[in-house]
Scaffold this active site. Structure first.
Site, PDB file in Angstrom:
ATOM      1  CD1 TRP A   1      -2.197  -2.079   0.274  1.00 15.00           C
ATOM      2  CD2 TRP A   1      -3.077  -1.038   1.896  1.00 15.00           C
ATOM      3  NE1 TRP A   1      -3.249  -2.886   0.673  1.00 15.00           N
ATOM      4  CE2 TRP A   1      -3.928  -2.049   1.692  1.00 15.00           C
ATOM      5  CE3 TRP A   1      -3.364  -0.489   3.225  1.00 15.00           C
ATOM      6  CZ2 TRP A   1      -5.006  -2.719   2.439  1.00 15.00           C
ATOM      7  CZ3 TRP A   1      -4.639  -0.825   3.802  1.00 15.00           C
ATOM      8  CH2 TRP A   1      -5.415  -2.109   3.269  1.00 15.00           C
ATOM      9  CE  LYS A   2       4.772   1.307  -4.024  1.00 15.31           C
ATOM     10  NZ  LYS A   2       5.315   1.911  -5.287  1.00 15.31           N
TER      11      LYS A   2
ATOM     12  CG  HIS B   1       9.718  -0.963  -2.217  1.00 12.39           C
ATOM     13  ND1 HIS B   1      10.168   0.232  -2.861  1.00 12.39           N
ATOM     14  CD2 HIS B   1       8.782  -1.910  -2.727  1.00 12.39           C
ATOM     15  CE1 HIS B   1       8.772   0.398  -3.945  1.00 12.39           C
ATOM     16  NE2 HIS B   1       8.231  -0.802  -3.736  1.00 12.39           N
TER      17      HIS B   1
ATOM     18  CD  GLU C   1       8.849  -4.387  -6.343  1.00 15.49           C
ATOM     19  OE1 GLU C   1       7.517  -4.540  -6.298  1.00 15.49           O
ATOM     20  OE2 GLU C   1       9.274  -3.732  -5.296  1.00 15.49           O
TER      21      GLU C   1
ATOM     22  CB  SER D   1       3.734  -1.009 -13.971  1.00 15.89           C
ATOM     23  OG  SER D   1       4.135   0.209 -13.699  1.00 15.89           O
TER      24      SER D   1
ATOM     25  N   GLY E   1       1.941  -2.659  -6.297  1.00 21.65           N
ATOM     26  CA  GLY E   1       1.783  -1.247  -5.604  1.00 21.65           C
ATOM     27  C   GLY E   1       0.475  -0.605  -5.922  1.00 21.65           C
ATOM     28  N   GLY E   2       0.265   0.327  -7.271  1.00 16.89           N
ATOM     29  CA  GLY E   2      -0.760   0.982  -7.276  1.00 16.89           C
ATOM     30  C   GLY E   2      -2.125   0.201  -7.154  1.00 16.89           C
TER      31      GLY E   2
END
Ligand code: PEP
Length: 654
Positions: A411-412, A497, A569, A615, A636-637
């Protein structure tokens, strides 16, 4: 190239530290006098007692010598390179001041063995400082000469050698190597004559005056044919009086054989009279400069034997020859001749007692490491053979890959507590109703963890943090420890990360600590690796991921490594909308698996989950996850909306 440069720097630093530690340790009193010179310049001379300056001298030389050995053998590489850097930075500042202010003419960094001017010393230190920075920057580029379990032997052996064999022995007897002008074999008569003729001479400060009339008798003493005993005591008040009988016997011997005997001192008459009363001394006393006396012999009192103005013997008061050795005239006995041991034999002695044992230890250690490697290779081949038999057996029901498939959300720094709880609840309900075909994990900001853990069905969705501290606990304001993360009910933690590496400067060393602490607290680590765009364009992606694994997780035991999930990543694909193609991702995932196999064996590599991140969306996940070495994704997003995340999770159903 980098490795080569680091190792050249390491060798130069190691040799310099060993030599400079050694020459200081050979002459602890000389180093002590130098320390006292510094204290005097700073106005502290009279406040610091002699035993403190002597201890500082012994410890300083030992520290330099041991650090040099550690660099040579690449022991405790990170710590040692830091200490060396700090020491050299301090020394460079000190020598900058020496060069500018010139309060002391020789800094004493190589004792009396090599006397440099203050400016030469400064430049030498600047160069060494640059080398130290290079070594400190890449300490792990120094290959170890000796394996970790045996490093203590080198450290302890170096410490005992320098403290006991070199410094201790030099203090008890005399320095094994004498770098001063008054060494055995030095012709004082000749040197003094040169000085009288107006030439440069190291004996310019040498003079002998009678105590009573102050008459200069230097020429007379030096021109005496045959043997002369010089008892040397810079200060009779501080002289060691434990060997007086031996000294008196030698005086009697010289008297009986008509060899001149003088006691040279810088003490006043009162101290001389006290000494005579106390010891019954009958020999004549003469005055000489105290610094010259301290330079002549590192013992108070000490004894020097001259023959025709040449120093042929020197004895500390602790090692005076006894009666038995003085049978006959000096012309006929061994004591009256120059000793047979020369510098070469002393160097050979050091090689035999210091260098040789360490070389033998290194060879034994390397053979031991090699035999372990051969055994592990044999085991690997045996495992491979067993696996091949198993793989080719059609009846083998276990004949499928055992590693876990995972889709993990990161979620960052998104969503407040209420929104986060709502998202987690929605996901929980959705996946309870439609069971996923893979492991699902959500990694959230710290503050969400405890609340979400209350209702999350962790058999379906694992909960994790996005980071944890590299310290166990204590005064680290704002940090959250692995133990705290665990106590919220979380099971996972993302470490390494690229955003943390880049924005918070997390180095491989810091991450290594974090991984160890996370595992100590039973957290499963999702360890991220990946290259930048520049590195990909330079074709360095394999090199980068390998170094990241080596720097932070390849130190783990096989058992602990099995608990790690790797997330590849590519930094250029994170949050940019650019995805690595499935082929690009598969190629590097296969490479990562191959280096894990090299390190831990095929079986571990086959069981390691390697996720792709960057992505990743519901639209490209099926193609990526179809590749044999991609075991899911770190998202992520697209993990911030239940429907998007579910779309990716469902890729495993296709
Ligand atoms: C990530 O940060 O781990 C990540 C993969 O981000 P995104 O999916 O947004 O690229």
């Amino acid at each position: 190239m980098k490795k080569f440069a680091v190792n050249i720097c390491r060798l130069v630093l190691a040799v310099t530290f060993i030599l400079s530690g050694f020459v200081k340790a050979v002459d602890p009193l000389g180093t002590q006098y130098k320390i006292q010179d510094y204290l005097t310049v700073w106005g502290l001379g009279r406040y610091v007692p002699d035993f403190v300056t002597l201890s500082a001298s012994v410890l300083l030389s030992a520290a330099e010598f041991i650090l040099g050995s550690c660099l040579l053998f690449a022991i405790r590489r990170r710590l040692v390179s830091k200490i060396v850097l700090v020491m050299l930075a301090a020394m460079t500042l000190l020598t900058l001041w020496l060069a500018l202010a010139d309060p002391i003419h020789d800094c004493g960094c190589f004792g009396d063995a090599l006397v440099l001017t203050n400016w030469q010393t400064l430049w030498k230190n600047v160069i060494l400082l640059i080398l130290a920075i290079i070594v400190w920057r890449w300490p792990l580029e120094m290959p170890r000469l000796i394996s970790e379990p045996n490093q203590w032997i080198v450290m302890n052996y170096s410490a005992i050698f320098i403290l006991v064999v070199i410094s201790g022995r030099s203090l008890y007897t005399l320095p094994q190597f004498d770098f001063r002008p008054y060494h055995i074999g030095a012709n004082i008569r000749e040197g003094w004559q040169k000085m009288m003729d107006g030439e440069d001479s190291p004996f310019a400060d040498f003079f002998i005056e009678t105590t009573e009339e102050g008459e200069d008798i230097t020429e007379q003493v030096l021109n005496d044919k045959g043997y002369t005993f010089l008892m040397i005591s810079p200060h009779l008040e501080q002289a060691d009086d434990s060997q007086l009988d031996e000294l008196n016997q030698i005086y009697e011997y010289s008297h009986d054989n008509e060899y001149p005997f003088y006691c040279l001192t810088a003490s006043p008459e009162k101290a001389i009279n006290r000494w005579c009363d106390m010891t019954g001394a009958d020999y004549p006393f003469c005055q000489t400069d105290d610094i010259t006396l301290k330079t002549i012999i590192r013992s108070n009192p000490g004894l020097v034997l001259l023959k025709d103005g040449v120093i042929i013997r020197k004895w500390s008061h602790n090692a005076l020859p006894d009666e038995q050795e003085f049978i006959g005239r000096l012309e006929d006995i061994e004591l009256g001749q120059l000793p047979s041991d020369n510098v070469a034999s002393k160097i050979l002695w050091i090689l035999t007692w210091f260098v040789l044992p360490l070389v033998l230890l290194t060879i034994a250690d390397r053979l031991w490491a090699w035999s372990r490697w051969v055994r592990s290779q044999n085991k690997k081949y045996a495992d491979k053979a067993k696996k091949a038999i198993k793989d080719n057996n059609p009846l083998n029901k276990e004949n499928k890959i055992m590693r876990k498939k995972i889709v993990a959300g990161n979620w960052k720094m998104n969503m407040n507590l209420q929104d986060g709880i709502a998202l987690a609840k929605e996901l929980n309900e959705t996946l309870k109703a439609d069971k996923p075909n893979c492991g699902v994990v959500i990694c959230t900001p710290f503050i969400h963890l405890a609340s979400i853990a209350q209702f999350l069905d962790q058999d379906i969705i694992g909960l994790g943090a996005e980071n944890c501290a590299d310290k166990e606990k204590g005064a680290f304001t704002g940090e959250v420890s692995a133990e705290m993360v665990k106590s919220t009910g979380a099971q996972y933690v993302i470490l390494g990360h690229s955003e943390r590496r880049e924005y918070y400067k997390e180095t491989p060393e810091i991450l290594k600590e974090k991984v160890l602490l996370a595992q100590k607290n039973d957290l499963k680590v999702i360890f991220c690796i990946g290259e930048s765009l520049e590195e990909r364009e330079a074709g360095k992606q394999n090199e980068v991921v390998k170094a990241e694994l080596e720097g932070s997780v390849f130190n783990l035991s096989e058992e602990d490594f099995r608990k790690i999930v790797i997330a590849y990543e590519p930094i250029w694909a994170i949050g940019t909308g650019k995805t690595a193609t499935a082929e690009q991702a598969e190629e590097i995932h296969a490479y990562i698996r191959s280096i894990i196999a090299e390190k831990y064996g095929e079986a571990v590599a086959d069981d390691t989950t390697i996720l792709y991140g960057g992505s990743c969306k519901a639209s490209n996940a099926p193609e990526l996850f179809a590749k044999p070495d991609i075991d899911g994704g770190l998202i992520g997003g697209a993990s911030l909306k239940a429907a998007d995340f579910k779309g990716i999770i469902d890729a495993w159903k296709k």
